[in-house]
Write a protein that holds these residues in place. Structure first.
Motif: not given
Lengths: 341, 199
Positions: B122-130, B134-136, B139-148
């Motif tokens: 099992p992978v806890a939600p926190k690890e996904v978030a971290v 963290g390292p990604y 990618g999150v920022e780029l995706a948010s720019m695309l969505l914007l």
């Protein structure tokens, strides 16, 4: 099979029956409260004070013929009410309603008063709630009727619009509770500040509670947001063509959804089963009282406020409720970072 | 859990196949929804409840409701089914089937050698978030720019439509009085089929 497993299976039946009965009680309460708001008596013929009226209604619905329009999509017309009712029941499965108990020392290990303990319970409730729109949408489409289709389209757009603020208000509580599990969120609300103010999240999240309440009413299609079934314009909306027990299932689903929204609100904002006076093992009494109070507010709002216009609903959802929810989330996040709560 | 995973996988494959072969668009969409739900169940069985719940909320809950919404609003009816029947001629299946077989071969080759994938972790939600923030994070920022950008674009299109609205409102008002039904295509046609014609 150990005793714990048997108790857990019994728990499933208890929750199922309790939900059925709560729907009956809610219908009775709705009619009585509506009557007293309108200075009437309400149901008073069947049983003492009309108490058996809901059961009489159910028996009537069961024996009525369920009609199907000639042009209806055969399978989906039958499946739609089943989807609605099933989703309504399923959502409650992850809602805890009391502290862990050993049934007065009968069991070796304590059992959680919750059908399924999922560590992302909040998201599961949210996911199943977003599934329930399919029941309504399919009912509207498969009926082959203008009014049903329009009701279903309204329902779909309304639910999509209000789901966003619903989710964002949930997220702000998740930040405070520091967990996605409803049990842990409830336990984070145990105790009091200064000995009198209960540590409920509604104190820290009044705006979140308000946003949750409003979008919860919109999600369950209740007045003043009951456009999918606005009788003056759409006859009865998505369930126009339904009769007998299939109609009864939509009716049941609506009331169970109300109970679920109230129960989740109780867990997220009102401290769940924590309360003064009663010991932890009887906490479920507090839980029931809080849910009943929220249900009363639900009914009270329906019989007090007139329905909005459709464009007002959309304007309010997108231009007021969503920005407020986003702001609330940002402020909460900043607060959590600053105070390190 | 293994059994649940394979069961969910089988349902996903079967419902996707049914989705492709349905002639009625609404039925096809429902099979797609079922397939997404099955994938969510597979995630749950693999010990990733967060991803499973998100799959339900985002894909089955939000995106597919929009699809169903649009399809119901267009309400294509019998003509579209007929066109669909013509398009689904046997010859059309050759290339997609060949490409699918290649993919299937790759998937089988990946699964075959070891069974270290069998263990449920099992992978806890926190690890996904971290790891997401963290390292990604980029990618999150780029995706948010695309969505914007998408949001701004949608807003722009909506704004232009709004400016012309009064004129259209009047036209629609005249239209519904008779012009549109006379043209044989109402704005909203209810139900899966046309109502039976009077004999």
């Amino acid at each position: 099979m150990s005793l714990t497993v048997i108790v857990q299976i019994a728990l499933v039946f208890v929750v199922f029956t309790a939900l059925l009965l709560s729907a009956a009680a809610a219908v009775y309460a709705e009619r009585k409260v509506a009557a007293s708001i309108q200075q009437r008596e309400g149901p008073n013929r069947v049983g003492p004070g009309g108490l058996l009226q809901p059961f009489a209604d159910v028996i009537k619905l069961m024996f009525k013929e369920s009609l199907r329009p000639a042009g209806a999509d055969r399978f989906l017309f039958v499946a739609a009410p089943v989807i609605s009712a099933a989703a309504a029941f399923a959502a409650f499965a992850v809602v805890p309603f009391g502290a862990s108990t050993t049934l007065f020392g009968l069991l070796d290990e304590p059992v959680r008063l919750q059908v399924a303990d999922v560590n992302v319970a909040v998201l599961v409730v949210f996911a199943i709630a977003s599934m329930s729109v399919y029941g309504i949408v399919l009912a509207g489409w498969s009926s082959n009727s203008k009014y049903s289709l329009l009701g279903a389209l309204r329902s779909a757009s309304q639910m999509i619009s209000y789901e966003l603020s619903y989710g964002l208000s949930l997220a702000s509580v998740l930040l405070l509770g520091n967990s996605l599990s409803l049990t842990e969120i409830v336990n984070a609300q145990a105790g009091t500040w200064f000995g009198i103010i209960p540590k409920w999240f509604v104190v820290l999240q009044p705006v979140g509670f308000l946003v949750y309440g409003i979008s919860g009413i919109a999600e369950t299609n209740r007045a003043p947001f009951d456009f999918p079934e606005a009788e003056q314009e759409l006859v009865a909306g998505y369930h126009t063509e339904y009769s007998g027990m299939p109609f009864g299932m939509f009716f049941l689903a609506e009331y169970i959804n109300m109970v679920t929204v109230s129960a989740v609100a109780t867990n997220l904002f009102l401290g769940g089963w924590h309360g003064p006076l009663l010991p932890e093992s009887l906490g479920w009494i507090w839980f029931l009282l809080k849910v009943a109070a929220l249900m009363f507010v639900y009914i009270w709002i329906r019989w007090t406020l007139p329905r909005y216009r459709y464009d007002q609903l959309m304007q309010f959802g997108w231009k007021v409720l969503l920005p407020v929810a986003v702001l609330n989330l940002l402020v909460t996040a900043a607060g959590v970072v600053y105070f390190g709560a | 859990m293994q059994a649940a995973f394979y069961l969910a996988g089988a349902v996903a494959v079967a419902s996707t196949a049914l989705m492709v072969t349905r002639l009625n668009v609404v039925h096809a969409l429902l099979y797609l929804v079922l397939s997404l739900i099955a994938v969510a169940v597979a995630f749950f069985a693999l010990g990733a409840p967060l991803v499973g719940a998100l799959e339900l909320i985002v894909y089955a809950g939000a995106i597919m409701v929009l699809f169903v919404f649009v399809v119901m609003m267009l309400n294509l009816g019998d003509e579209a089914s007929e066109q669909e029947r013509r398009w689904l001629a046997p010859g059309i299946w050759r290339l997609p089937l060949a490409l699918g077989a290649v993919l299937l071969g790759g998937a089988v080759a990946l699964v075959l050698p070891g069974d270290e994938a069998g263990a449920v972790q099992p992978v806890a939600p926190k690890e996904v978030a971290v790891s997401l923030f963290g390292p990604y994070a980029i990618g999150v920022e780029l995706a948010s720019m695309l969505l914007l950008a998408g949001l701004a674009g949608a807003y722009h299109l909506g704004w232009q439509r709004r400016a012309r609205q009064p004129e259209e409102e009047v036209r629609d008002g005249l239209d519904t009085a008779g012009a549109r039904p006379a043209a044989g295509r109402g704005a909203v046609r209810p139900g899966p089929r046309r109502p039976p014609r009077a004999a």
